[in-house]
Design a protein around this motif. Sequence first.
Motif, PDB file in Angstrom:
ATOM      1  N   THR A 114       0.828  -1.205   0.000  1.00  0.00           N
ATOM      2  CA  THR A 114       0.000   0.000   0.000  1.00  0.00           C
ATOM      3  C   THR A 114       0.862   1.255   0.000  1.00  0.00           C
ATOM      4  O   THR A 114       2.021   1.219   0.412  1.00  0.00           O
ATOM      5  CB  THR A 114      -0.972   0.009   1.209  1.00  0.00           C
ATOM      6  OG1 THR A 114      -1.879   1.098   1.087  1.00  0.00           O
ATOM      7  CG2 THR A 114      -0.225   0.076   2.532  1.00  0.00           C
ATOM      8  N   ASP A 115       0.265   2.356  -0.450  1.00  0.00           N
ATOM      9  CA  ASP A 115       0.958   3.647  -0.424  1.00  0.00           C
ATOM     10  C   ASP A 115       0.222   4.651   0.436  1.00  0.00           C
ATOM     11  O   ASP A 115       0.571   5.819   0.451  1.00  0.00           O
ATOM     12  CB  ASP A 115       1.113   4.199  -1.845  1.00  0.00           C
ATOM     13  CG  ASP A 115      -0.204   4.703  -2.427  1.00  0.00           C
ATOM     14  OD1 ASP A 115      -1.273   4.283  -1.945  1.00  0.00           O
ATOM     15  OD2 ASP A 115      -0.168   5.503  -3.364  1.00  0.00           O
ATOM     16  N   GLY A 156       5.396  -0.742   2.168  1.00  0.00           N
ATOM     17  CA  GLY A 156       4.928   0.630   2.022  1.00  0.00           C
ATOM     18  C   GLY A 156       5.564   1.280   0.813  1.00  0.00           C
ATOM     19  O   GLY A 156       6.786   1.353   0.712  1.00  0.00           O
ATOM     20  N   LEU A 165       5.590   6.014   1.370  1.00  0.00           N
ATOM     21  CA  LEU A 165       4.629   6.412   2.399  1.00  0.00           C
ATOM     22  C   LEU A 165       4.856   7.838   2.898  1.00  0.00           C
ATOM     23  O   LEU A 165       5.997   8.288   3.012  1.00  0.00           O
ATOM     24  CB  LEU A 165       4.729   5.468   3.602  1.00  0.00           C
ATOM     25  CG  LEU A 165       4.379   4.001   3.374  1.00  0.00           C
ATOM     26  CD1 LEU A 165       4.628   3.213   4.653  1.00  0.00           C
ATOM     27  CD2 LEU A 165       2.946   3.844   2.920  1.00  0.00           C
ATOM     28  N   GLU A 211       3.467   5.986   7.336  1.00  0.00           N
ATOM     29  CA  GLU A 211       4.564   5.164   7.845  1.00  0.00           C
ATOM     30  C   GLU A 211       4.397   4.906   9.344  1.00  0.00           C
ATOM     31  O   GLU A 211       4.636   3.801   9.825  1.00  0.00           O
ATOM     32  CB  GLU A 211       5.907   5.848   7.564  1.00  0.00           C
ATOM     33  CG  GLU A 211       7.092   4.960   7.909  1.00  0.00           C
ATOM     34  CD  GLU A 211       8.423   5.515   7.424  1.00  0.00           C
ATOM     35  OE1 GLU A 211       9.441   5.153   8.042  1.00  0.00           O
ATOM     36  OE2 GLU A 211       8.451   6.285   6.441  1.00  0.00           O
ATOM     37  N   ALA A 232       1.751   2.242   9.695  1.00  0.00           N
ATOM     38  CA  ALA A 232       2.315   0.950   9.280  1.00  0.00           C
ATOM     39  C   ALA A 232       3.213   0.379  10.381  1.00  0.00           C
ATOM     40  O   ALA A 232       3.186  -0.819  10.656  1.00  0.00           O
ATOM     41  CB  ALA A 232       3.084   1.105   7.968  1.00  0.00           C
ATOM     42  N   LEU A 265       7.898  -4.378   8.391  1.00  0.00           N
ATOM     43  CA  LEU A 265       7.601  -3.251   7.525  1.00  0.00           C
ATOM     44  C   LEU A 265       8.773  -3.068   6.579  1.00  0.00           C
ATOM     45  O   LEU A 265       9.916  -2.913   7.011  1.00  0.00           O
ATOM     46  CB  LEU A 265       7.393  -1.971   8.353  1.00  0.00           C
ATOM     47  CG  LEU A 265       7.216  -0.674   7.550  1.00  0.00           C
ATOM     48  CD1 LEU A 265       5.998  -0.756   6.632  1.00  0.00           C
ATOM     49  CD2 LEU A 265       7.099   0.521   8.497  1.00  0.00           C
ATOM     50  N   ILE A 289       9.975  -0.645   3.524  1.00  0.00           N
ATOM     51  CA  ILE A 289       9.676   0.632   2.882  1.00  0.00           C
ATOM     52  C   ILE A 289      10.300   0.641   1.490  1.00  0.00           C
ATOM     53  O   ILE A 289      11.498   0.399   1.347  1.00  0.00           O
ATOM     54  CB  ILE A 289      10.253   1.807   3.707  1.00  0.00           C
ATOM     55  CG1 ILE A 289       9.714   1.794   5.133  1.00  0.00           C
ATOM     56  CG2 ILE A 289       9.978   3.133   3.009  1.00  0.00           C
ATOM     57  CD1 ILE A 289       8.267   2.163   5.275  1.00  0.00           C
TER      58      ILE A 289
END
Length: 176
Positions: A101-102, A133, A136, A141, A144, A155, A157
């Motif tokens: 997801t963003d 992410g 993000l 963030e 998340a 997580l 990134i």
Amino acid sequence: HIDIIYALDASGSMRGKKISMCKKAGVALAFNAIEKKDKVGLMGFGSAIKKIVEPTDDFMMLLKEITGIIATTQTNLTETLKKAIELFHSRDASKHLVLITDAMPTIGNNPSKDALEAVSLIRDAGITLSIVGIMLTKEAEQLAKQMVEISQGKLLICRELENLDALILEDYYAAI
């Protein structure tokens, strides 16, 4: 063996290069996992869940379903997390959800709180969670980070879309 569900944010903010790189990463994950005799499922979500494929070893069908996902409107993380629990059937397999997801969740009265509650259901169902992410915001963030803390997940990134498929495969190999 492991069952993986690749949950892809297909909200409006993912249009263009983001979603095309996510599809490419999903295809790479499906190919590698199925080659190792694992199963991969798929969820495409926006304001609602648009596409659902239960964990399978049918690569050609997954390829068709992944490439057919198109970006729509808002982001409903809570419904997606809850539906993922239903899709994991196999009792003898490890269960791993990869959420791409963003954005922040945007559906519901308190979308962030609802998403955190859904993450605790994921954990209680014995499902490991990795959030990938995509570029993000600070707020997204932070959420998340809270989600993976609750789920005892990871997580990842992604700041450069070209690195996305490598991140997804790195997560898969860590999960098996």
